[in-house]
Design an enzyme around this catalytic site. Structure first.
Site, mmCIF file in Angstrom:
data_model
loop_
_atom_site.group_PDB
_atom_site.id
_atom_site.type_symbol
_atom_site.label_atom_id
_atom_site.label_comp_id
_atom_site.label_asym_id
_atom_site.label_seq_id
_atom_site.Cartn_x
_atom_site.Cartn_y
_atom_site.Cartn_z
ATOM 1 N N PHE A 217 29.069 9.138 1.914
ATOM 2 C CA PHE A 217 29.520 7.901 2.573
ATOM 3 C C PHE A 217 28.338 6.939 2.656
ATOM 4 C CE2 PHE A 217 30.136 4.949 5.995
ATOM 5 C CZ PHE A 217 31.474 4.602 5.910
ATOM 6 N N ASP A 326 19.744 7.441 1.830
ATOM 7 C CA ASP A 326 20.526 6.778 2.869
ATOM 8 C C ASP A 326 20.365 7.578 4.161
ATOM 9 O OD1 ASP A 326 22.504 6.020 4.637
ATOM 10 O OD2 ASP A 326 24.076 5.847 3.120
ATOM 11 N N LYS A 357 22.160 2.482 12.654
ATOM 12 C CA LYS A 357 22.645 3.350 13.743
ATOM 13 C C LYS A 357 21.623 3.539 14.870
ATOM 14 C CE LYS A 357 26.387 5.883 11.455
ATOM 15 N NZ LYS A 357 27.501 5.873 12.391
ATOM 16 N N THR A 381 20.849 -15.560 5.911
ATOM 17 C CA THR A 381 20.450 -16.420 7.025
ATOM 18 C C THR A 381 19.614 -15.663 8.050
ATOM 19 O OG1 THR A 381 22.396 -17.810 6.787
ATOM 20 C CG2 THR A 381 21.281 -17.869 8.917
#
Lengths: 502, 502
Positions: A217, A326, A357, A381
């Site tokens: 995931f 990841d 997280k 931005t």
């Protein structure tokens, strides 16, 4: 009398100290980090969601996708490991906002940070960090995010969320891959590249691919969702990039018991990785990047050995594939390492490590090699949230000062041991494939069926322990770093009762 | 003596009240919103970046992509429309963190919000809003983001940034499109769909496409970047979806003067839209969604008429294409409407309106029709930032109470008039294609060349006015909603001097 009401009788008894029960896992030790926490969950009503929560949830159903929101929380009355809901129930929280709370609810140092002028200024004058960072930005990141940069990676790029972080790293990998193909960071783009990319066509929009593992995931935006291979409901109906996926080793647990067999499984996975790289290269669509979680989390808490990851790193180096680790869910201490991949003892660091997280801030670490050749290639931005980057600094401070990595290892071993004992006493197929022996409190086990897993999680919650599942039939434990042995006792005691009735 | 030093002499004179100059645009009116602001920019040194900024920027260059960061700002000493840098220069800021500050630096109500228990609690106990929102979440969004829901759209989905918001809306559009094809929200996915999507293949990962306009900008993640068609440097080397782009009307300004001609240009664009929809449908790759900015901003501040957008809406309805209006830059008041698309007087609202930037919070509005059929289809850990959603509530309050939409229209007309006068007095080709007559302070003009534009922006900054460009040779004005006529005078006076020397 409803079933739920009948269940509640046993719920009310859960405060009994575990030490007074047959197995006696622990003494009645006081907790160290949040002495004012409740000593046990307090369930005020007989069913969940409670009356107030139902009213609030129903009114929200008119406004937003309310399928998702069944709880309503009272954060002002939450503390440490305990989460209070709108009905006054106090849960021991071992899910922690989907593994995203590091040092407990209402940590005094975070509250002090929130009241500081520094925080207030940056919260209310939100800078576009890529162009207009505050004058003390160097200090903020040097004393925060960069203090915990993974070994070998000294560059930082901040973004807004885990999916963004993975996509930002992936973009940087594609940039670097094409730069390497061109032979120099300074090589100019051809006019054909500049023109064709405006039509989303090759060569400007290259046919390069990114590879991921099945059941991995990596997020839910269009690029990250193309990498995600956990569940169909996350992916169906969304156009995706035609990128390859390879098998992640499906090991047998406990790992130590099945070492020889697991080695073969891992070898097969590695072979699949190499074959896929070669096969796609032959197709003219080279694999520029491979992304992997140190422990596949949402997909079902699947582990692999350090040797597997070392071999994976070697393969990516051999074939000029950038490796993105990841660490959105595994990072920031829960495995007993600050970064889970530190357990691999790599000779060459990964090219990218992504985070979010528990760090609150999101982004990725990398090296000078993968810094884009020109400005405004990776950009947006806000380039991250300054409030969250300040919080990360405090969280990192607390982890260091309180030696929480050591603490997590200690409590993790204790909790693992308790679950192991429990798995033998509660009957067949109730705690299956217990895993995470060397991963701190980053623990999981399977139920016999998806339904049994859902029943278990729901009943644990009714009994005052907020938990989460992952994969199809897996229970995952994601306590905060301030989870202590007395909390582990409550989890074990409650699980024992719930499992016996299941 | 360096050129920069010589320039600085005229810089120091910029405090002269504009009313004392030849044209006398305004009286020496006091500002209303931030009476403690400086009355004019204060440039302490003769060149930019100043010495302290250079030292700070150089040390940061070792840590992160420093190409991007040339300023270092002192937010604690910034106020209202004035931004102070590390060297003590005080700029009148008409760029406003890339159009992302709504009501001024250190607005007292935002500072009060930051000190409130409500803000502190949610900042430091960051909820995973999709599962665990705070108990007063209904009130927070009902009194904030939902109070300004665009006409006809009563559903809200919050996300983390503008790119995420566009991708979330696009995912929802794809979900809804496939649901409509299936004939029912309740229709189940086929096993083939569920299986194939795990391989990123059809039919589960459908061949549907999203369409956007040339020179449009919709973000930089993999899906949103595939929609972005502003500049090659944003896109080159990143794999992209093969999705169609169509011409945006390239109108002649001032619009009123070229009405007949512009009508033809718009008709050609609309014809292109319809032809592209039909052409791609014939290819078996239907257009599920069309995304458009009310004013193309990053791409060069290109306008189109309300009639164009009404016709565009009719076309999308005719061909069952979902219309996503990207109000990330145009939303939240700067055009004199809360949402720029309100100026179109649509009969049928758009299907999605996305927001970010000045709202601080990001996300999209939509209708029940496009709410996903099942939970966890559009989802992520945080589902937006609660701190930013609280800030949005305050910003919306202030806009309403201070009647800032009316104010923006008034000041916008004044500034437009001043620029129009200036364009005639400063000589040919210095202010070209002035635009935004009916768009509040959302104004822009072209320079003769990209170099002249860059020179203008740099010299304005040296003279104390922080500005931004867009497109190749466009100057964009993006003042905050608290920008007043005395500020407009400073911009006009400074521009006059800079342009005369250019």
């Amino acid at each position: 009398m409803s079933i739920l009401l009948r269940q509640s009788r046993s719920i009310r008894a859960i405060g009994t100290p575990f030490s007074s029960l047959s197995r006696g896992y622990a003494t009645e030790a006081k907790v160290r980090f949040f002495p004012d926490e409740p000593s046990k969950p307090i369930m005020k009503y007989d069913q969940l969601p409670g009356a107030k929560t139902v009213v609030l949830a129903t009114s929200l159903a008119a406004l937003t996708d309310s399928y998702l929101m069944i709880d309503r929380l009272d954060y002002s009355n939450s503390i440490g490991n305990y989460l209070q809901d709108a009905d006054g129930n106090k849960f021991l929280d071992v899910f922690a906002q989907i593994a995203s709370i590091a040092i407990g609810y209402n940590h005094p140092e975070l509250l002090a940070l929130a009241r500081s002028d520094e925080f207030v200024q940056l919260a209310m004058n939100r800078p576009a960090l890529g162009g207009f960072p505050p004058s003390n930005w160097n200090d903020i990141i040097s004393n925060g995010l960069l203090k915990v940069a993974p070994p070998g990676l000294d560059q930082l790029f901040t973004m807004m969320c885990g999916s963004c972080a993975n996509e930002g790293a992936l973009k940087a990998a594609f940039f670097a891959y094409r730069q390497r193909e061109r032979g120099s960071q300074l090589a100019e783009f051809t006019s054909e590249e500049l023109k064709s990319c405006m039509n989303n066509h090759t060569p400007g929009s290259p046919d390069l691919v990114a590879m991921s593992f099945r059941s991995g995931f990596h997020g839910r935006l269009f690029g990250s969702l193309s990498l995600t291979r956990s569940k169909a409901i996350h992916k169906v109906d969304v156009p995706a990039f035609d990128w390859p996926a390879v098998e992640f080793p499906q090991l047998r647990y406990p790992l130590a018991e099945f070492e020889a067999e697991n080695k073969k499984i891992e070898a097969a996975s590695l072979q699949g990785v190499e074959e896929t790289i070669l096969e796609w290269k032959k197709k003219g669509r080279s694999v520029a990047a491979l992304i992997v979680e140190p422990i596949q989390s949402e997909g079902g808490d699947y582990h692999a050995s350090p040797a597997f990851f070392r071999a994976l790193r070697a393969l990516t180096l051999k074939h000029d594939v950038y490796l993105i680790v990841d660490e959105v869910q595994t990072g920031v201490g829960a495995t007993g390492h600050f970064w889970a991949h530190e357990a691999w003892n790599l000779e060459t660091p990964p090219d990218f490590v992504t985070f979010s997280k528990k760090m609150q801030a999101a982004g990725f670490y990398h090296t000078m090699e993968t810094r884009p050749s020109q400005p405004y290639r990776n950009y947006n931005t806000w380039m991250g949230a300054p409030t969250e980057i300040l919080k990360a600094r405090t969280i990192i401070d607390v982890i260091e000062r309180e030696n929480l990595l050591h603490h997590v290892k200690d409590v993790g071993a204790y909790l693992y041991g308790g679950l192991e004992t429990l798995s033998k006493s509660v009957g067949q197929n109730k705690i299956v494939n217990l895993r995470g022996k060397d991963s701190g409190t980053f623990l999981a086990f399977d139920s016999a069926t998806p339904k049994m897993r859902d029943d278990f999680v729901n009943k644990m919650k009714l009994a005052g322990v907020n938990m989460g599942g992952c994969g199809d039939k897996t229970v995952r434990l994601r306590p905060m770093l301030v989870f202590e042995k007395p909390h582990a006792d409550i989890v074990l005691e409650t699980a024992e009762k719930v499992l016996k009735d299941l």
